[in-house]
Motif scaffolding. Structure first.
Motif, mmCIF file in Angstrom:
data_model
loop_
_atom_site.group_PDB
_atom_site.id
_atom_site.type_symbol
_atom_site.label_atom_id
_atom_site.label_comp_id
_atom_site.label_asym_id
_atom_site.label_seq_id
_atom_site.Cartn_x
_atom_site.Cartn_y
_atom_site.Cartn_z
ATOM 1 N N TYR A 110 0.842 -1.120 -0.117
ATOM 2 C CA TYR A 110 0.081 0.011 0.004
ATOM 3 C C TYR A 110 0.749 1.135 -0.065
ATOM 4 C CZ TYR A 110 -3.868 -3.108 0.934
ATOM 5 O OH TYR A 110 -4.810 -3.988 0.697
ATOM 6 N N TRP A 111 1.864 1.474 0.965
ATOM 7 C CA TRP A 111 2.835 2.382 1.032
ATOM 8 C C TRP A 111 3.457 2.587 -0.359
ATOM 9 C CZ3 TRP A 111 1.922 5.908 4.012
ATOM 10 C CH2 TRP A 111 1.218 5.838 5.430
ATOM 11 N N ALA A 112 3.916 1.325 -0.999
ATOM 12 C CA ALA A 112 4.743 1.517 -2.173
ATOM 13 C C ALA A 112 3.951 1.963 -3.303
ATOM 14 C CB ALA A 112 5.150 -0.162 -2.538
ATOM 15 N N VAL A 113 2.572 1.575 -3.468
ATOM 16 C CA VAL A 113 1.804 2.295 -4.622
ATOM 17 C C VAL A 113 1.720 3.697 -4.296
ATOM 18 C CG1 VAL A 113 -0.543 2.329 -5.330
ATOM 19 C CG2 VAL A 113 0.705 0.199 -5.005
ATOM 20 N N PHE A 114 1.615 4.112 -3.089
ATOM 21 C CA PHE A 114 1.472 5.662 -2.906
ATOM 22 C C PHE A 114 2.595 6.535 -3.392
ATOM 23 C CE2 PHE A 114 1.713 9.341 -0.033
ATOM 24 C CZ PHE A 114 0.710 10.061 -0.570
ATOM 25 N N PHE A 115 3.773 6.087 -2.552
ATOM 26 C CA PHE A 115 4.996 6.794 -2.674
ATOM 27 C C PHE A 115 5.396 6.634 -4.113
ATOM 28 C CE2 PHE A 115 5.016 6.568 1.924
ATOM 29 C CZ PHE A 115 4.768 8.003 2.222
ATOM 30 N N SER A 116 5.280 5.354 -4.626
ATOM 31 C CA SER A 116 5.898 5.187 -5.817
ATOM 32 C C SER A 116 5.175 6.078 -7.299
ATOM 33 C CB SER A 116 5.709 3.679 -6.551
ATOM 34 O OG SER A 116 6.411 2.873 -5.676
ATOM 35 N N ARG A 117 4.216 6.647 -6.753
ATOM 36 C CA ARG A 117 3.404 7.575 -7.847
ATOM 37 C C ARG A 117 4.376 8.919 -7.840
ATOM 38 N NH1 ARG A 117 0.871 5.024 -11.312
ATOM 39 N NH2 ARG A 117 0.071 7.169 -12.044
ATOM 40 N N GLY A 131 -1.253 -5.567 -9.090
ATOM 41 C CA GLY A 131 -2.109 -6.405 -9.829
ATOM 42 C C GLY A 131 -1.781 -7.817 -9.489
ATOM 43 N N SER A 132 -0.572 -8.399 -9.915
ATOM 44 C CA SER A 132 -0.113 -9.882 -9.685
ATOM 45 C C SER A 132 -0.248 -10.165 -8.413
ATOM 46 C CB SER A 132 1.322 -9.935 -10.283
ATOM 47 O OG SER A 132 2.481 -9.254 -9.514
ATOM 48 N N THR A 133 -0.189 -9.579 -7.305
ATOM 49 C CA THR A 133 -0.245 -10.135 -5.953
ATOM 50 C C THR A 133 -1.730 -9.745 -5.383
ATOM 51 O OG1 THR A 133 0.366 -7.825 -5.023
ATOM 52 C CG2 THR A 133 2.128 -9.396 -5.290
ATOM 53 N N SER A 134 -2.498 -9.177 -6.484
ATOM 54 C CA SER A 134 -4.112 -9.283 -6.143
ATOM 55 C C SER A 134 -4.219 -8.346 -5.008
ATOM 56 C CB SER A 134 -4.793 -10.794 -5.726
ATOM 57 O OG SER A 134 -4.532 -11.546 -6.837
ATOM 58 N N MET A 135 -3.635 -7.169 -5.080
ATOM 59 C CA MET A 135 -3.877 -6.146 -4.349
ATOM 60 C C MET A 135 -5.311 -5.733 -4.545
ATOM 61 S SD MET A 135 -2.349 -2.210 -3.720
ATOM 62 C CE MET A 135 -0.983 -2.534 -3.209
ATOM 63 N N ARG A 136 -6.285 -5.566 -3.228
ATOM 64 C CA ARG A 136 -7.449 -5.097 -3.348
ATOM 65 C C ARG A 136 -7.778 -3.877 -4.341
ATOM 66 N NH1 ARG A 136 -10.166 -4.340 2.270
ATOM 67 N NH2 ARG A 136 -7.936 -3.492 2.800
ATOM 68 N N PHE A 137 -8.602 -3.646 -4.861
ATOM 69 C CA PHE A 137 -8.725 -2.753 -6.336
ATOM 70 C C PHE A 137 -9.003 -1.583 -5.405
ATOM 71 C CE2 PHE A 137 -11.059 -0.447 -9.425
ATOM 72 C CZ PHE A 137 -10.073 -0.428 -10.314
ATOM 73 N N LEU A 138 -9.920 -1.343 -4.568
ATOM 74 C CA LEU A 138 -10.075 0.002 -4.050
ATOM 75 C C LEU A 138 -9.185 0.643 -3.425
ATOM 76 C CD1 LEU A 138 -13.999 -0.588 -2.836
ATOM 77 C CD2 LEU A 138 -13.308 0.513 -4.926
ATOM 78 N N PRO A 139 -8.453 0.167 -2.540
ATOM 79 C CA PRO A 139 -7.160 0.594 -1.864
ATOM 80 C C PRO A 139 -6.208 1.013 -3.078
ATOM 81 C CG PRO A 139 -7.953 -1.228 -0.473
ATOM 82 C CD PRO A 139 -8.721 -1.190 -1.780
ATOM 83 N N PHE A 140 -5.986 0.269 -4.009
ATOM 84 C CA PHE A 140 -5.178 0.605 -4.874
ATOM 85 C C PHE A 140 -5.619 1.738 -5.803
ATOM 86 C CE2 PHE A 140 -4.631 0.366 -9.768
ATOM 87 C CZ PHE A 140 -3.042 0.398 -9.701
ATOM 88 N N LEU A 141 -6.809 1.857 -5.983
ATOM 89 C CA LEU A 141 -7.398 2.838 -6.788
ATOM 90 C C LEU A 141 -7.269 4.208 -6.013
ATOM 91 C CD1 LEU A 141 -9.125 3.838 -9.459
ATOM 92 C CD2 LEU A 141 -11.251 3.466 -8.173
ATOM 93 N N LEU A 142 -7.634 4.082 -4.496
ATOM 94 C CA LEU A 142 -7.677 5.397 -3.759
ATOM 95 C C LEU A 142 -6.146 5.891 -3.475
ATOM 96 C CD1 LEU A 142 -8.930 7.380 -1.665
ATOM 97 C CD2 LEU A 142 -8.364 5.837 0.078
ATOM 98 N N LEU A 143 -5.119 4.894 -3.495
ATOM 99 C CA LEU A 143 -3.849 5.435 -3.331
ATOM 100 C C LEU A 143 -3.164 5.845 -4.612
ATOM 101 C CD1 LEU A 143 -2.626 2.369 -0.925
ATOM 102 C CD2 LEU A 143 -2.826 4.819 -0.378
ATOM 103 N N THR A 144 -3.437 5.286 -5.750
ATOM 104 C CA THR A 144 -2.930 5.637 -7.005
ATOM 105 C C THR A 144 -3.530 7.090 -7.206
ATOM 106 O OG1 THR A 144 -3.060 3.485 -7.805
ATOM 107 C CG2 THR A 144 -3.287 5.283 -9.406
ATOM 108 N N THR A 145 -4.778 7.477 -6.993
ATOM 109 C CA THR A 145 -5.423 8.463 -7.393
ATOM 110 C C THR A 145 -4.673 9.500 -6.439
ATOM 111 O OG1 THR A 145 -7.448 7.703 -7.980
ATOM 112 C CG2 THR A 145 -7.461 9.847 -7.209
ATOM 113 N N LEU A 146 -4.644 9.259 -4.867
ATOM 114 C CA LEU A 146 -3.993 10.172 -4.137
ATOM 115 C C LEU A 146 -2.503 10.808 -4.618
ATOM 116 C CD1 LEU A 146 -5.343 9.322 -0.818
ATOM 117 C CD2 LEU A 146 -6.016 11.317 -2.087
ATOM 118 N N GLY A 147 -1.577 9.630 -5.075
ATOM 119 C CA GLY A 147 -0.202 9.864 -5.274
ATOM 120 C C GLY A 147 -0.188 10.625 -6.626
#
Length: 211
Positions: A110-117, A131-147
């Motif tokens: 989760y932190w990796a997705v956010f800061f990597s943006r 995606g390959s680790t099947s991270m839950r889509f909604l947290p992925f979407l939220l963190l990607t959007t914020l970053g």
């Protein structure tokens, strides 16, 4: 490439920005720095607004990230393990290496997705392991959007602030990107050295036990 980017944005406005940012996520060599700072400049010379540019660029970032997330889902951990099982000797990998990477991403993903943006190149690629680790889509979407919102807002506001001097800002961002690329290359080289050394050490240990 800069001329091609600015021509599309100048000709298609918001739609051009959305398309270019989405493509930038899928094809990292397209520089988001040029798109976003020029987009900021365009708010001073056209009817486009800063908030409008930020909104469409963030939507483009998320759209591109979702596509890569989908690719990651196709390359699930189980499929990667199957590939490693078949070609592991060539790749010098074991199934356990995939499982270790999967456990690390499940713990820090989760932190990796956010800061990597906020990091060039990695900001796009991080969606694949998510995606390959099947991270839950909604947290992925939220963190990607914020970053993405943070990264896009900073560059658009800078472009709007410097106006016609936006190309100077792109030059500074190129320096930042190049430093990141060098650090990534050093990190990959260091990991490769550690990986090979660790693997050779295990082989020597097994040989000594067998003898």
């Amino acid at each position: 490439m800069e001329n091609w980017i600015t021509e599309i944005m100048d000709g298609y406005g918001y739609a051009g920005i959305f398309l270019l940012i989405a493509l930038e996520n899928l094809f990292p060599p397209i520089p988001s720095e040029v798109i976003l700072t020029f987009g900021g400049f365009m708010t001073t010379a056209s009817e486009m607004t800063v908030l409008g540019v930020i909104a469409v660029s963030t939507a483009g970032s998320v759209a591109g990230a979702i596509c890569l997330y989908g690719i990651g889902r196709l390359l699930s951990a189980s499929r990667l393990e199957a590939i490693v099982t078949r070609y592991g000797k060539i790749l010098r990998l074991k199934s356990e290496d995939i499982r270790k990477a999967e456990r690390w991403f499940e713990k820090h993903g989760y932190w990796a997705v956010f800061f990597s943006r906020l990091v060039p190149l990695i900001r796009s690629l991080i969606s694949i392991p998510a995606g390959s680790t099947s991270m839950r889509f909604l947290p992925f979407l939220l963190l990607t959007t914020l970053g993405s919102l943070i990264w896009n807002s900073v560059l658009v506001y800078i472009g709007a602030a410097v106006g016609a001097s936006w190309e100077t800002t792109v030059g500074y961002m190129d320096i930042y990107s190049n430093v990141v690329y060098v650090l990534l290359a050093l990190a990959i080289a260091a990991f490769g050295y550690w990986f090979v050394r660790n693997r050779l050490g295990k082989k020597k240990g097994n040989n000594s036990i067998g003898s």
